[in-house]
Design an enzyme around this catalytic site. Structure first.
Site, PDB file in Angstrom:
ATOM      1  N   ARG A  52       0.906  -1.471  -0.018  1.00 49.42           N
ATOM      2  CA  ARG A  52      -0.068   0.089  -0.067  1.00 49.42           C
ATOM      3  C   ARG A  52       0.830   1.251   0.000  1.00 49.42           C
ATOM      4  NH1 ARG A  52      -4.580  -2.271   4.090  1.00 49.42           N
ATOM      5  NH2 ARG A  52      -5.995  -3.002   2.467  1.00 49.42           N
ATOM      6  N   LYS A 215     -19.244 -17.314  -0.050  1.00 49.90           N
ATOM      7  CA  LYS A 215     -20.848 -17.343   0.116  1.00 49.90           C
ATOM      8  C   LYS A 215     -21.300 -16.684  -0.992  1.00 49.90           C
ATOM      9  CE  LYS A 215     -20.802 -17.816   5.081  1.00 49.90           C
ATOM     10  NZ  LYS A 215     -20.870 -16.967   6.250  1.00 49.90           N
ATOM     11  N   GLY A 371      -9.901  -9.367  -1.851  1.00 50.65           N
ATOM     12  CA  GLY A 371      -9.142  -9.895  -1.009  1.00 50.65           C
ATOM     13  C   GLY A 371      -8.454 -11.321  -1.273  1.00 50.65           C
ATOM     14  N   GLY A 394     -13.041  -4.107  -0.208  1.00 50.86           N
ATOM     15  CA  GLY A 394     -14.339  -3.710   0.023  1.00 50.86           C
ATOM     16  C   GLY A 394     -14.855  -2.440  -1.007  1.00 50.86           C
TER      17      GLY A 394
HETATM   18  P1  AMP Z   1     -14.759 -14.778   0.117  1.00 52.51           P
HETATM   19  O1  AMP Z   1     -13.931 -13.940   0.891  1.00 52.51           O
HETATM   20  O2  AMP Z   1     -16.374 -14.952  -0.022  1.00 52.51           O
HETATM   21  O3  AMP Z   1     -14.331 -14.539  -1.227  1.00 52.51           O
HETATM   22  O4  AMP Z   1     -14.280 -16.523   0.265  1.00 52.51           O
HETATM   23  C1  AMP Z   1     -12.981 -16.635   0.457  1.00 52.51           C
HETATM   24  C2  AMP Z   1     -12.765 -18.092   1.003  1.00 52.51           C
HETATM   25  O5  AMP Z   1     -13.620 -18.990   0.569  1.00 52.51           O
HETATM   26  C3  AMP Z   1     -11.375 -18.736   1.108  1.00 52.51           C
HETATM   27  O6  AMP Z   1     -10.750 -18.554   2.318  1.00 52.51           O
HETATM   28  C4  AMP Z   1     -11.912 -20.158   0.637  1.00 52.51           C
HETATM   29  O7  AMP Z   1     -11.043 -21.024   1.434  1.00 52.51           O
HETATM   30  C5  AMP Z   1     -13.484 -20.285   0.870  1.00 52.51           C
HETATM   31  N1  AMP Z   1     -13.563 -21.349  -0.079  1.00 52.51           N
HETATM   32  C6  AMP Z   1     -13.400 -21.390  -1.325  1.00 52.51           C
HETATM   33  N2  AMP Z   1     -14.251 -22.556  -1.963  1.00 52.51           N
HETATM   34  C7  AMP Z   1     -14.509 -23.142  -0.780  1.00 52.51           C
HETATM   35  C8  AMP Z   1     -15.327 -24.428  -0.397  1.00 52.51           C
HETATM   36  N3  AMP Z   1     -15.573 -25.178  -1.753  1.00 52.51           N
HETATM   37  N4  AMP Z   1     -15.640 -24.663   0.592  1.00 52.51           N
HETATM   38  C9  AMP Z   1     -15.587 -23.905   1.647  1.00 52.51           C
HETATM   39  N5  AMP Z   1     -14.699 -22.797   1.591  1.00 52.51           N
HETATM   40  C10 AMP Z   1     -14.393 -22.416   0.352  1.00 52.51           C
END
Ligand code: AMP
Length: 413
Positions: A52, A215, A371, A394
Site C-alpha cells: 500500500r 458465500k 481480497g 471492499g
Molecule cells: P470470500 O471472502 O467470500 O471470497 O471467500 C474466500 C474463502 O472461500 C477462502 O478462504 C476459501 O478457502 C473459501 N472457499 C472457497 N471454496 C470453498 C469451498 N468449496 N468450501 C469452503 N470454503 C471455500
C-alpha cells in the site's frame, strides 16, 4: 505499474474527463494527500507487507518533482477513538523515508498547533506525515469541523486511498468540499477507477466474470449488477453448491446457504432470460473432512454424499472454464475456486490464475480483485502477469456492485 492490454486512447479520454494530479502543477503548493498506509505490522512494529505504501510513491513523487510539498494523512488499524502506540503512523516513517529518499517529518497529532506549524514551515520537496486520523472518532463519523481543520493544512486535496473510497469519512470525502477547485485523484485512485470501468463499461466482448469464494450472500449484489454487463458468468468456490442444490443436485456436506436457494434459482432464470451463459463446475474435489489431511477424491459436483464435501473444482470444470476463458476478450476474477489455502484444494484456483496469465499474454484484458483472489494471484507469483490487480477490497466490490462511492463522488461531483 504496467497495465497490459489496455486501450490507451481510452485512458487518454478517461483522464481528460477525470480530475487527476496530471491536470495540475504543484510548484510551491502544499498537497494534502489522503493515502492508504493501513499496512500490517508485526509485534515489533515492522511492516510485513509494504504494497500500500509502494502504490502511492508515484503520486507523491510527481508532486515533489513538480516543486511541491506533501502532507500525508492516513488511518492505521482500528484504534478505539484515542491514541494507541501500536497504531501510530510513526512506525511507517523509516520505510517511507527510504522509499522517497528523503527525511519524513512527523506531526504527532493530525490537527491542531503541531500539525499547523509543521505544515506552515514545510518547503518545496519536503514531506510531512500526520498521525493516525482514526485517533479522532470524528474521522469515521465524517465530522465536518474535523474535516475543515484538516483542510487548513494544504492548498490542494488529493485522494489516493481507493481502499477507503466507499466510506464517507472526514478525510476521504467530507474534506473535498473545502477544495472546490483544487480536489483531485492521485494515481492509485485513477488507476483503480479506469481499470474497473475499462473492464465493465468498455470491455471487449465476450466479457466473462469468474466468481468464487465462500458465500453467495456476500456476492449477490455483484452478481445482480454483473448480469447486465457480462456475457459469461463462471461460478466456483463454496458458493457453487448453493447453485448446484438449486438445480436439484446432491451436495453432501458441502458449504451451502439454504436461505439463498431461491435467490440462486432466480439468478439462473435471469441469466437465461438475458442470454448470459452461466457455467457451474461439472466435477469437484471432495474431502471427507474440512482438512488438508482428509481423504480425497474427484467426482461429479452434483452427486455428493455425506460425509463428503466439495473443497475445489475438478479437472473437467477446469477444462470447461478454460474454454470460456480462452474465448473471452475481457475477464474479471473475484474469489478463489476452492479452499486454496490448503495445498490439496488449491489446484482449481491455481489453474484459473495460470489461465488468466496465459490469455493476458495473448491480449485479453484481465482484472483480478477482491481480497482472496489477490492473495491467490500473489501466492502463485502471477500478479504482474495479469492486466490489473485491484487492491481496493471492499471499495472495489462496492464499485462493481454499481454503487456510487463517496470518495469518488466527492471529487467528481
Ligand atoms: P470470500 O471472502 O467470500 O471470497 O471467500 C474466500 C474463502 O472461500 C477462502 O478462504 C476459501 O478457502 C473459501 N472457499 C472457497 N471454496 C470453498 C469451498 N468449496 N468450501 C469452503 N470454503 C471455500
Amino acid at each position: 505499474m504496467v497495465v497490459k492490454n489496455f486501450n490507451f486512447a481510452w485512458i487518454i479520454q478517461m483522464k481528460k474527463t477525470m480530475q487527476t494530479i496530471d491536470n495540475f502543477t504543484f510548484k510551491d503548493k502544499k498537497a494534502l494527500i489522503r493515502v492508504d498506509f493501513n499496512v500490517p505490522l508485526d509485534s515489533n512494529n515492522q511492516i510485513t507487507d509494504t504494497n500500500r505504501i509502494d502504490a502511492t510513491i508515484p503520486t507523491i513523487t510527481k508532486i515533489l518533482n513538480d516543486g511541491g510539498a506533501v502532507i500525508l494523512m492516513s488511518h492505521l488499524g482500528r484504534p478505539k477513538g484515542g491514541p494507541e502506540e501500536k497504531y501510530s503512523l510513526r512506525h511507517v516513517i523509516p520505510y517511507l523515508s527510504q522509499k522517497l529518499n528523503r527525511p519524513v517529518k512527523f506531526a504527532d497529532d493530525c490537527i491542531g498547533k503541531s500539525a499547523t506549524d509543521l505544515s506552515a514551515s514545510l518547503k518545496p520537496g519536503e514531506v510531512l506525515l500526520l498521525e493516525n486520523l482514526r485517533f479522532y472518532k470524528e474521522e469515521e463519523k465524517g465530522d465536518r469541523e474535523f474535516a475543515r481543520k484538516l483542510s487548513l493544512l494544504g492548498d490542494m486535496y488529493v485522494n489516493d486511498a481507493f481502499g477507503t473510497a466507499h466510506r464517507a469519512h472526514a478525510s476521504t470525502a467530507i474534506i473535498a468540499e473545502f477544495f472546490p477547485k483544487t480536489k483531485m485523484f492521485g494515481y492509485v485512485m485513477a488507476n483503480e477507477i479506469i481499470n474497473i470501468d475499462k473492464c465493465l463499461k468498455d470491455g471487449k466482448h465476450p466479457i466473462t466474470a469468474i466468481l468464487g469464494g465462500a458465500k453467495v450472500s456476500t456476492k449477490i449484489e455483484i452478481i445482480n449488477h454483473l448480469m447486465d454487463k457480462v456475457d459469461n458468468l463462471i461460478i466456483g468456490g463454496g458458493m457453487m453448491f448453493t447453485f448446484i442444490k438449486a438445480q436439484g443436485g446432491e451436495i453432501g456436506a458441502s458449504m451451502v446457504e439454504d436461505d439463498y436457494i431461491e435467490m440462486a434459482k432466480s439468478i439462473m432464470e435471469r441469466a437465461k432470460a438475458k442470454g448470459v451463459n452461466l457455467y457451474l463446475p461439472p466435477d469437484a474435489v471432495l474431502a471427507d473432512a474440512f482438512s488438508n489431511d482428509a481423504n480425497k477424491k474427484t467426482s461429479s459436483a452434483f452427486e455428493i454424499q455425506v460425509p463428503w464435501m466439495g473443497l475445489d473444482i475438478g479437472p473437467s470444470a477446469c477444462a470447461k472454464f478454460d474454454h470460456v476463458i480462452e474465448q473471452s476478450g475481457t475477464i474479471l476474477w473475484n474469489g478463489p475456486m476452492g479452499v486454496f489455502e490448503m495445498n490439496n484444494y488449491e489446484a482449481g484456483t491455481k489453474f484459473i490464475a495460470l489461465a488468466l496469465a496465459r490469455v493476458t499474454e495473448k491480449g485479453t484484458f484481465t482484472l483480478v480483485g477482491g481480497g482472496d483472489s489477490v492473495a491467490a494471484i500473489n501466492k502463485y507469483g502471477l500478479a504482474d502477469k495479469v492486466s490489473y490487480v485491484s487492491t481496493g477490497g471492499g471499495a472495489m466490490l462496492e464499485y462493481i456492485e454499481g454503487k456510487e462511492l463517496p470518495g469518488i463522488k466527492a471529487i467528481t461531483g
